[in-house]
Design an enzyme around this catalytic site. Structure first.
Site, PDB file in Angstrom:
ATOM      1  N   ASP A  58       0.756  -1.246   0.232  1.00  0.00           N
ATOM      2  CA  ASP A  58      -0.136  -0.129   0.027  1.00  0.00           C
ATOM      3  C   ASP A  58       0.917   1.457  -0.232  1.00  0.00           C
ATOM      4  O   ASP A  58       1.948   1.153   0.659  1.00  0.00           O
ATOM      5  CB  ASP A  58      -0.972   0.010   1.359  1.00  0.00           C
ATOM      6  CG  ASP A  58      -2.043   0.991   1.229  1.00  0.00           C
ATOM      7  OD1 ASP A  58      -2.543   1.381   0.042  1.00  0.00           O
ATOM      8  OD2 ASP A  58      -2.578   1.519   2.439  1.00  0.00           O
ATOM      9  N   HIS A  75      -7.318   9.314   5.477  1.00  0.00           N
ATOM     10  CA  HIS A  75      -6.688   8.147   6.160  1.00  0.00           C
ATOM     11  C   HIS A  75      -7.071   8.474   7.507  1.00  0.00           C
ATOM     12  O   HIS A  75      -6.841   9.741   8.229  1.00  0.00           O
ATOM     13  CB  HIS A  75      -5.266   7.951   5.745  1.00  0.00           C
ATOM     14  CG  HIS A  75      -5.073   7.646   4.434  1.00  0.00           C
ATOM     15  ND1 HIS A  75      -4.154   8.356   3.615  1.00  0.00           N
ATOM     16  CD2 HIS A  75      -5.667   6.598   3.609  1.00  0.00           C
ATOM     17  CE1 HIS A  75      -4.298   7.914   2.366  1.00  0.00           C
ATOM     18  NE2 HIS A  75      -5.007   6.855   2.465  1.00  0.00           N
ATOM     19  N   HIS A 130     -10.020   4.676  -0.586  1.00  0.00           N
ATOM     20  CA  HIS A 130      -9.170   4.883   0.510  1.00  0.00           C
ATOM     21  C   HIS A 130      -9.700   5.639   1.815  1.00  0.00           C
ATOM     22  O   HIS A 130     -10.585   6.374   1.615  1.00  0.00           O
ATOM     23  CB  HIS A 130      -7.920   5.866   0.025  1.00  0.00           C
ATOM     24  CG  HIS A 130      -6.850   4.994  -0.828  1.00  0.00           C
ATOM     25  ND1 HIS A 130      -5.503   5.020  -0.705  1.00  0.00           N
ATOM     26  CD2 HIS A 130      -7.195   3.915  -1.672  1.00  0.00           C
ATOM     27  CE1 HIS A 130      -4.792   4.352  -1.651  1.00  0.00           C
ATOM     28  NE2 HIS A 130      -6.019   3.697  -2.146  1.00  0.00           N
ATOM     29  N   SER A 177     -11.807   3.577   6.932  1.00  0.00           N
ATOM     30  CA  SER A 177     -12.071   3.452   8.429  1.00  0.00           C
ATOM     31  C   SER A 177     -13.187   4.407   8.926  1.00  0.00           C
ATOM     32  O   SER A 177     -12.982   5.465   8.750  1.00  0.00           O
ATOM     33  CB  SER A 177     -10.969   3.535   9.353  1.00  0.00           C
ATOM     34  OG  SER A 177     -10.016   2.441   9.193  1.00  0.00           O
TER      35      SER A 177
END
Length: 293
Positions: A82, A180, A208, A211
């Site tokens: 990644d 991120h 991306h 979360s």
């Protein structure tokens, strides 16, 4: 079964309207936790490591563990590097046995991004290796890559089409408002931009910063063409919190076999929740057939 390229599994996912979760793991037992979770749900899965994890564990150790897990659980498993900016590290991981790599040149102008992506494509086109590239700039922190909110830029749809034409890259991560890490508020996802990009390019798109995105938003992204969702921080936090809670409750219990067992179970449960969210449960068998066509 052996490790597989993520290209066919992601192509099938996009064509069929579901997603594949790519989990960033930071230890070998986290790797097994993710594959076990996927196996129990009969789902294909992508294991990811950052450059920092590669340096910490060594690419050969990661590859051998991922291969062993894939052989044990008999589901399609891809192994992805990644957010890598270094050509030499990409080559090292490919030689070790990684089946997917990301060349992140999104911090450069468009022409330089194309050039650096094509440098990797020159290698990958002779191998069964997936390549992922990024357009725009996803905010947040990923290892040593830090992009502030001010510097984050969303991908331009027509540039995505041109980028695919110039590179032939099989998967694309366009910046569409995610970041991120864990969000301090709701993510500002540009769904219309995803729709426009997906109408212009037929390759699987990558989400991306997966979360803590609200579930309905994830499902909408997948329905629009996001075939791969990256999850890192939530998995890491679940694993670490289980260890922290163990020592809060039993400070004198120092047997790693005990507290790592709880950490692994927490990671498994988190992984299962994400797999169910993108709808890849039960797709392992059809993915195997698609790969071997």
């Amino acid at each position: 079964m052996a490790l597989v390229s993520s290209t066919p599994m992601l192509k099938q996912a996009r064509e069929s309207g579901y997603g594949i979760v790519a989990f960033n793991v930071h230890s070998l037992d986290m790797l097994y936790a993710v594959v076990e979770a996927a196996a129990e749900l009969e789902s294909p899965v992508i294991i990811q490591t950052t450059v920092g994890t590669v340096r910490n564990l060594g690419p050969d150790s990661v590859v051998s563990s991922a291969r062993a897990a894939a052989e044990k659980y008999k589901i399609p498993v891809a192994l992805h590097l990644d957010h890598c900016t270094e050509f030499e590290v990409i080559v090292k991981c490919i030689r070790a046995g990684y089946t997917s790599v990301m060349i992140d040149a999104s911090m450069y102008p468009f022409e330089e991004n194309v050039k650096r992506t094509n440098q990797v494509m020159e290698i990958a086109k002779f191998l069964d290796i997936n390549v992922e590239a990024e357009l725009g700039k996803v905010g947040g922190v990923e290892d040593d890559i830090v992009v502030s909110d001010e510097d984050a830029e969303k991908a331009i749809p027509f540039e995505c089409k041109e980028f695919i034409k110039l590179t032939g890259v099989p998967t694309l991560a366009p910046a569409i408002g995610t970041a991120h890490g864990i969000y301090s508020g709701d993510p500002d996802i540009d769904f219309e931009r995803i729709k426009q990009i997906a109408e212009l390019v037929d390759v699987p798109l990558v989400l991306h910063g997966g979360s803590a995105i609200p579930g309905d938003d994830v499902k909408r992204c997948v329905s629009l063409g996001m075939a791969k969702m990256n999850v890192s921080t939530e998995l890491k936090n679940a694993y670490s919190a289980a260890i922290r809670d163990h020592f809060i409750n039993e400070p004198d219990s120092l047997d790693p076999r005990q507290y790592l067992k709880f950490a692994k179970e927490a990671a498994k449960e988190l992984a299962k929740s994400k797999i169910l969210l993108v709808g890849s449960q039960g797709k392992a068998s059809s993915t195997k057939r698609f790969i071997h066509q």
